[in-house]
Design an enzyme around this catalytic site. Structure first.
Site, short mmCIF file in Angstrom:
data_model
loop_
_atom_site.label_atom_id
_atom_site.label_comp_id
_atom_site.label_asym_id
_atom_site.label_seq_id
_atom_site.Cartn_x
_atom_site.Cartn_y
_atom_site.Cartn_z
N GLY A 93 0.82 -1.21 0.00
CA GLY A 93 0.00 0.00 0.00
C GLY A 93 0.85 1.26 0.00
O GLY A 93 2.08 1.20 0.11
N GLY A 96 -3.68 4.42 12.57
CA GLY A 96 -5.09 4.74 12.45
C GLY A 96 -5.31 5.86 11.46
O GLY A 96 -4.71 5.89 10.39
N SER A 97 -6.14 6.82 11.85
CA SER A 97 -6.47 7.95 10.99
C SER A 97 -7.09 9.04 11.84
O SER A 97 -7.72 8.75 12.87
CB SER A 97 -7.47 7.51 9.91
OG SER A 97 -8.08 8.62 9.29
N TYR A 125 -15.18 3.20 9.15
CA TYR A 125 -13.72 3.12 9.18
C TYR A 125 -13.20 3.67 10.50
O TYR A 125 -12.30 3.10 11.12
CB TYR A 125 -13.16 3.90 8.00
CG TYR A 125 -11.66 3.89 7.88
CD1 TYR A 125 -10.98 2.77 7.41
CD2 TYR A 125 -10.91 5.01 8.21
CE1 TYR A 125 -9.59 2.76 7.28
CE2 TYR A 125 -9.53 5.02 8.09
CZ TYR A 125 -8.88 3.90 7.63
OH TYR A 125 -7.52 3.90 7.50
N LYS A 146 -10.84 1.92 13.52
CA LYS A 146 -9.55 2.46 13.93
C LYS A 146 -9.52 2.80 15.43
O LYS A 146 -8.49 2.65 16.10
CB LYS A 146 -9.19 3.68 13.09
CG LYS A 146 -8.85 3.33 11.64
CD LYS A 146 -7.69 2.36 11.57
CE LYS A 146 -7.28 2.03 10.17
NZ LYS A 146 -6.12 1.10 10.12
N PRO A 158 -2.28 9.28 11.50
CA PRO A 158 -1.89 10.19 10.43
C PRO A 158 -3.05 11.05 9.94
O PRO A 158 -4.21 10.64 9.97
CB PRO A 158 -1.43 9.26 9.31
CG PRO A 158 -1.28 7.91 9.94
CD PRO A 158 -2.24 7.88 11.08
N TRP A 168 -16.85 17.65 -5.72
CA TRP A 168 -17.93 17.43 -4.75
C TRP A 168 -17.90 18.50 -3.67
O TRP A 168 -16.84 18.87 -3.16
CB TRP A 168 -17.76 16.07 -4.09
CG TRP A 168 -18.34 14.93 -4.88
CD1 TRP A 168 -18.47 14.84 -6.22
CD2 TRP A 168 -18.86 13.70 -4.34
NE1 TRP A 168 -19.04 13.65 -6.58
CE2 TRP A 168 -19.29 12.93 -5.44
CE3 TRP A 168 -18.99 13.19 -3.06
CZ2 TRP A 168 -19.85 11.66 -5.28
CZ3 TRP A 168 -19.55 11.93 -2.90
CH2 TRP A 168 -19.99 11.19 -3.99
N ARG A 210 -8.74 21.04 4.95
CA ARG A 210 -8.10 19.76 5.21
C ARG A 210 -6.57 19.94 5.28
O ARG A 210 -6.00 20.82 4.65
CB ARG A 210 -8.42 18.74 4.11
CG ARG A 210 -9.88 18.33 4.03
CD ARG A 210 -10.28 17.46 5.21
NE ARG A 210 -11.67 17.00 5.06
CZ ARG A 210 -12.73 17.67 5.48
NH1 ARG A 210 -12.57 18.86 6.07
NH2 ARG A 210 -13.93 17.18 5.32
#
Length: 315
Positions: A18, A111-112, A141, A145, A168, A206, A213
């Site tokens: 990945g 994780g995230s 998701y 996590k 991250p 979108w 972000r």
């Protein structure tokens, strides 16, 4: 001095094919002082508990960087909520349990920042976890996590395992996913502006373009993860980001500048924006002595070069 040195260790990078795993492998190879263990799905299915236990028992890594996960953008999460919850729960539970059984010296779980509440105070620090409702577009998701963080904490508390977690921010870079049906916002933008440049069409984005972000190049993340596994050992998870954010509109304009697209953008306000702002507080990680080095425009240029050279539909 590092509290846990990777020098001379056998390190399993789970998910090495990945985007994140490949970057971690590059970072470790550049050091050249450890043995990197790789195992693709053809070798071991991480959703198969027996297979993971058997493989771990045979290979006996000293350390594990758990970068394997099922990942995707808003559309993918909305379309396959069961897959995103089940697959990620199984992967992390199987690897963490097997690492405990085989007495692995150190494990780093990735994780995230989507683990945090939708309306968390900005910038988001680690203490915001479980203080509010999640963003509905990726809650499946996120819940998986969060479970991974708690698993690491539970094994640390009950068994004294040196299992830690890092969260991250939004990532991009070589080996990213540019499939518009499942990609995240930045690779999707690169793909869209590239296609529009070739076709002479217009790019539709979108949402309103106003959400903010934070974006981090995956090579910066890899650098941080190698640093963290050697220099951090505690119950709490660590944010990993750059501490700066941009609007989606600004991001699109930067991508267009890099690609050479001049056709402008339309914004589809009927589509969801997601969380209005998500920027991480990286005070704890910076306090340990690590800082990012890759700027957004340079990082997008690096990613676009990789896309042109490697993505099958780039031509």
């Amino acid at each position: 001095m590092a509290i846990y040195s990777l020098t001379g260790k056998r390190i399993w990078v789970a998910g090495h094919r990945g985007m994140v795993g490949a970057a971690v492998v590059r970072a470790l190879e550049a050091r050249g002082d450890a043995t990197i263990i790789k195992a693709g799905r053809d070798v071991v299915d991480l959703k198969d508990q027996a297979a993971v236990r058997s493989w771990m028992k045979r290979e006996k890594p000293d350390a594990v960087i758990l970068a394997a996960a099922k990942v995707g953008g808003i559309l993918a999460n909305a379309t396959y909520p069961a897959d995103y919850l089940y697959d990620n729960l199984m992967i992390e539970a199987n690897v963490i349990e097997a690492a405990h059984r085989e007495d692995v010296g150190k494990l780093l779980f990735l994780g995230s920042t989507c683990i945090y509440p939708k309306f968390a105070a900005q910038p988001i620090n680690e203490d915001a976890l479980l203080t509010g409702e999640l963003e509905p577009t990726n809650e499946w998701y996120a819940i998986a996590k969060i479970a991974g963080i708690k698993l690491c904490q539970a094994y640390r508390k009950q068994y004294g395992r040196d299992f830690i977690s890092a969260m991250p921010t939004n990532l991009y870079g070589p080996h990213d996913n540019f499939d518009l049906k499942s990609s995240h916002v930045l690779p999707a933008l690169i793909r869209k502006v590239h296609d529009a440049k070739l076709s002479g069409g217009k790019v539709t984005i979108w949402g309103s373009g106003t959400p903010r972000r934070e974006f981090m190049h995956v090579d910066d993340l890899a650098s941080a993860l190698v640093f963290i596994i050697e220099n951090y050992s505690d119950h709490g998870h660590l944010n990993v980001g750059i501490g700066e954010d941009v609007t989606i509109r600004e991001l699109a304009e930067t991508a267009a500048k890099v690609v050479g697209y001049q056709g402008g953008f339309d914004y589809d306000s009927t589509k969801p924006d997601g969380t209005p702002r998500k920027c991480t507080d990286n005070t704890r990680l910076r306090g340990l002595g690590w800082a990012p080095r890759i700027g957004l425009e340079d990082g997008i240029a690096d990613t676009y070069r990789w896309f042109l050279e490697n993505w099958k539909e780039a031509a």
